[in-house]
Design a protein around this motif. Structure first.
Motif, mmCIF file in Angstrom:
data_model
loop_
_atom_site.group_PDB
_atom_site.id
_atom_site.type_symbol
_atom_site.label_atom_id
_atom_site.label_comp_id
_atom_site.label_asym_id
_atom_site.label_seq_id
_atom_site.Cartn_x
_atom_site.Cartn_y
_atom_site.Cartn_z
ATOM 1 N N ASP A 229 -57.556 53.965 80.398
ATOM 2 C CA ASP A 229 -56.214 53.881 80.922
ATOM 3 C C ASP A 229 -55.365 53.267 81.046
ATOM 4 O O ASP A 229 -55.815 52.208 80.798
ATOM 5 C CB ASP A 229 -56.619 54.725 82.628
ATOM 6 N N MET A 230 -54.109 52.723 81.583
ATOM 7 C CA MET A 230 -53.253 52.162 82.042
ATOM 8 C C MET A 230 -53.820 51.183 82.352
ATOM 9 O O MET A 230 -54.428 51.317 83.958
ATOM 10 C CB MET A 230 -52.040 51.922 81.873
ATOM 11 N N PRO A 233 -52.103 50.876 87.868
ATOM 12 C CA PRO A 233 -51.399 52.370 88.268
ATOM 13 C C PRO A 233 -49.905 52.481 88.000
ATOM 14 O O PRO A 233 -49.810 54.282 87.861
ATOM 15 C CB PRO A 233 -52.221 52.861 90.105
ATOM 16 N N LYS A 237 -46.691 56.183 82.435
ATOM 17 C CA LYS A 237 -48.193 57.262 81.700
ATOM 18 C C LYS A 237 -47.256 57.098 80.259
ATOM 19 O O LYS A 237 -48.146 58.744 79.888
ATOM 20 C CB LYS A 237 -48.328 57.911 82.811
ATOM 21 N N ARG A 238 -46.307 57.290 79.912
ATOM 22 C CA ARG A 238 -45.543 58.107 78.445
ATOM 23 C C ARG A 238 -44.678 56.906 78.144
ATOM 24 O O ARG A 238 -43.908 56.722 78.575
ATOM 25 C CB ARG A 238 -45.092 59.580 79.031
ATOM 26 N N ARG A 356 -49.266 58.866 75.045
ATOM 27 C CA ARG A 356 -49.570 58.976 77.065
ATOM 28 C C ARG A 356 -51.228 59.161 77.441
ATOM 29 O O ARG A 356 -52.607 59.406 77.026
ATOM 30 C CB ARG A 356 -48.249 60.917 76.461
ATOM 31 N N GLU A 357 -51.015 59.521 78.635
ATOM 32 C CA GLU A 357 -51.786 59.207 79.443
ATOM 33 C C GLU A 357 -52.229 60.422 79.978
ATOM 34 O O GLU A 357 -51.588 61.097 80.460
ATOM 35 C CB GLU A 357 -51.778 58.674 80.499
ATOM 36 N N LYS A 358 -53.872 61.226 79.807
ATOM 37 C CA LYS A 358 -53.821 62.098 80.317
ATOM 38 C C LYS A 358 -55.277 62.687 80.867
ATOM 39 O O LYS A 358 -55.986 62.045 80.986
ATOM 40 C CB LYS A 358 -54.108 63.501 78.614
ATOM 41 N N SER A 359 -55.100 63.470 82.157
ATOM 42 C CA SER A 359 -56.133 62.671 83.261
ATOM 43 C C SER A 359 -56.585 64.915 82.857
ATOM 44 O O SER A 359 -55.810 65.735 82.332
ATOM 45 C CB SER A 359 -54.970 62.948 84.384
ATOM 46 N N ARG A 366 -59.135 59.774 83.252
ATOM 47 C CA ARG A 366 -57.960 59.511 82.210
ATOM 48 C C ARG A 366 -58.344 59.489 81.080
ATOM 49 O O ARG A 366 -59.263 58.151 80.817
ATOM 50 C CB ARG A 366 -57.112 58.586 82.833
ATOM 51 N N LEU A 368 -56.398 58.170 76.631
ATOM 52 C CA LEU A 368 -54.913 57.413 76.501
ATOM 53 C C LEU A 368 -54.523 58.329 74.214
ATOM 54 O O LEU A 368 -56.027 58.368 74.721
ATOM 55 C CB LEU A 368 -54.954 55.976 76.468
#
Length: 535
Positions: A229-230, A233, A237-238, A356-359, A366, A368
């Motif tokens: 993930d990034m 925090p 996220k996109r 995009r980051e998806k959880s 998460r 990517l």
């Protein structure tokens, strides 16, 4: 080993540590070898076909694997016997070359050994048996070519490819979703295939798995998924129309290669050092900004200060991305991997339409997604499943399906499955046996009997009466001269494999027969086994 003479001048040989070695010679050695090969084949026999059973293997450190993939079962088994190891290697070589048919090739080799044992008991020399087997394998090889069909497919008409992949997946634990998974596999292969050169690089297909969700949630992503993930925090996220800097240099001040010590005795010196570090970080981030990067993907980590600075300068970053993933990202986005900040330039940046980051679920895990890449020739199959074992088995099943699709693009000939090809070869080899004078004729007939092992095992695993089913199908093939009749494992009501859409690749089937024959010839030629005895 030493040569000595007794009192009459007769020579004799002294073997070093003779009492510590055990030795098998002649027929005993061959029978022991055949027994070892048959034992391995017996383990895999029950895993053959759509109704085949799974095996549960526990490794020494407690990891559990549940699978019915022949190559995986044999790789995980701790085999001591040298002949049994040959069978393991046989299965692996089928897996490397074709990717499918790993169980069938071992069952066939075991059956050939069983038939050879009967011939050895009748006093036929092992070399003559091996020669007969070689002749018979050539007849079967040519006959497969004769009964095969070519079918046409294109980037728009993928149905034939999907049907063949479904045959492969129907014997796996994932067969309830075989249509969906077969379509995913075919689309993934066609996305990375070079149809003009008939070549497919499977390294460009990344298979990722995540526990949770259900098997139906498995998806094909035209891009790359990274399990990261990034780094901060609060980073976005996109990112749309991302320009990606792919770095293998860390966001840290350079360290001297030699051993060094820094003495700081005043506050001013400490502040100077602090400012110098700050300046380094500033320059690094500025270089990335200057070339127009909107996302940094780094192979190494960076400390909190660099992370904080990147966040403030609106430069999202991802850290600790593995080398293989970096390469795939570079291929997909058309970027270059940059080893030093000094070498960064705008043309080395990768381009992606959306990052995009998806959880997932409540776990806050998460991942990517890098999609709509400049070069869409790298794709990711993202598998979901109830537990880790299910995901691992789905990965293995998809690997088989990908290999089958690749083989069909290389050579679009198919034979029909369900044991129909083996029965047809068995009939052809039996008919050809009469043309050969001499002892080889017995071996050729035995080869024909050995080919029946696959349909017999299919019928047995499906709960049918093996001998009745096989004889009925065989007589139907001869009566109608129709090589497409096989074992109706799924109880559809017809044993015509063309109507059931059960296909297998021609090169896979030919490879099975050739590899099994080669290994059996090798085992039959061993007549002396000297091994260190157990302490």
């Amino acid at each position: 080993m030493a040569l000595a003479f007794d009192e009459f001048g007769r020579p004799f040989i002294i073997l070093r540590e003779q009492e510590k070695k055990s030795r098998l010679r002649g027929l005993d050695a061959q029978k022991a070898n055949i027994a070892a090969g048959k034992a391995v084949a017996r383990i895999l026999r029950t895993s053959l076909g759509p109704k085949g059973m799974d095996k549960m293997l526990q490794s020494p450190d407690g990891d559990v694997t549940i699978t019915n993939d022949g190559a995986t079962i044999l790789e995980q088994m701790d085999v001591d016997n040298q002949i049994a190891k040959l069978m393991v290697e046989l299965s692996c070589s089928q897996d490397y070359e074709i990717g499918d048919g790993t169980t069938g090739v071992v069952v066939m080799a075991g059956s050939l050994l069983e038939q050879a044992e009967k011939l050895l008991e009748r006093g036929i020399h092992p070399i003559r048996i091996a020669e007969g087997y070689e002749l018979a394998s050539r007849i079967a090889f040519d006959h497969l070519e004769h009964i095969s069909h070519k079918f046409e497919f294109s980037a728009t008409n993928i149905e034939p490819l999907v049907q063949t992949c479904m045959t492969t997946l129907s014997s796996k634990i994932v067969n309830r979703c075989k249509r969906t998974l077969a379509e995913i596999a075919v689309k993934a292969v066609l996305a990375v295939a070079d149809l003009e050169r008939k070549d497919v690089n499977l390294d460009l297909i990344k298979v990722e798995g995540k526990v949770g969700g259900k098997l139906e949630d498995t998806e094909l992503v035209y891009g790359i998924i990274v399990d990261k993930d990034m780094s901060h925090p609060q980073m976005p996220k996109r990112i749309e129309d991302a320009k990606i800097a792919i770095l293998t240099c860390p966001f840290e001040p350079p360290k001297p290669k030699t051993k060094h010590k820094v003495d700081i005795d005043t506050v001013e010196k400490f502040q100077m050092l602090r400012e110098q570090e700050q300046k380094y970080f500033d320059e690094m981030v500025q270089k990335c900004k200057d070339v127009g990067a909107t996302l940094v993907i780094c192979q190494w980590g960076f400390d909190d200060e660099a992370n904080h600075l990147l966040m403030h300068r609106n430069l999202p970053a991802v850290r600790w991305v593995g080398g293989v993933e970096l390469e795939l990202i570079a291929i997909a986005t058309g970027g270059r991997i940059v080893p030093r900040f000094q070498e960064l330039s705008p043309e080395k940046l990768g381009k992606a339409g959306i990052v995009r980051e998806k959880s997932f679920g409540t776990t806050k895990d998460r991942m990517l997604y890098i999609e709509q890449c400049a070069n869409s020739r790298a794709v990711t199959i993202f598998i979901r499943g109830g537990n880790k074992m299910m995901i691992e088995e789905t990965k293995r099943s998809l690997h088989d399906a990908l290999c089958v699709a690749r083989n069909l693009i290389r050579n679009n000939s198919i034979v029909y499955g369900g044991g129909s090809a083996e029965i047809s070869c068995s009939v052809a080899v039996e008919a050809a046996a009469d043309r050969y004078p001499g002892v080889e004729q017995y071996a050729i007939r035995s080869f024909a009997d050995a080919l029946d092992a696959i349909p017999l095992a299919l019928a047995e695993n499906s709960g049918l009466s093996p001998i009745d089913t096989l004889t009925a199908v065989k007589s139907q093939q001869v009566k109608e001269s129709n090589p497409h009749c096989g074992i109706d494992c799924n109880d559809v009501g017809t044993n015509h494999m063309k109507e059931q859409n059960v296909f297998e690749t021609l090169i896979g089937k030919q490879q099975q027969i050739l590899l099994a024959t080669q290994v059996v010839k090798m085992i039959l030629k061993i007549d002396d086994v000297i091994s260190p005895s157990d302490y």
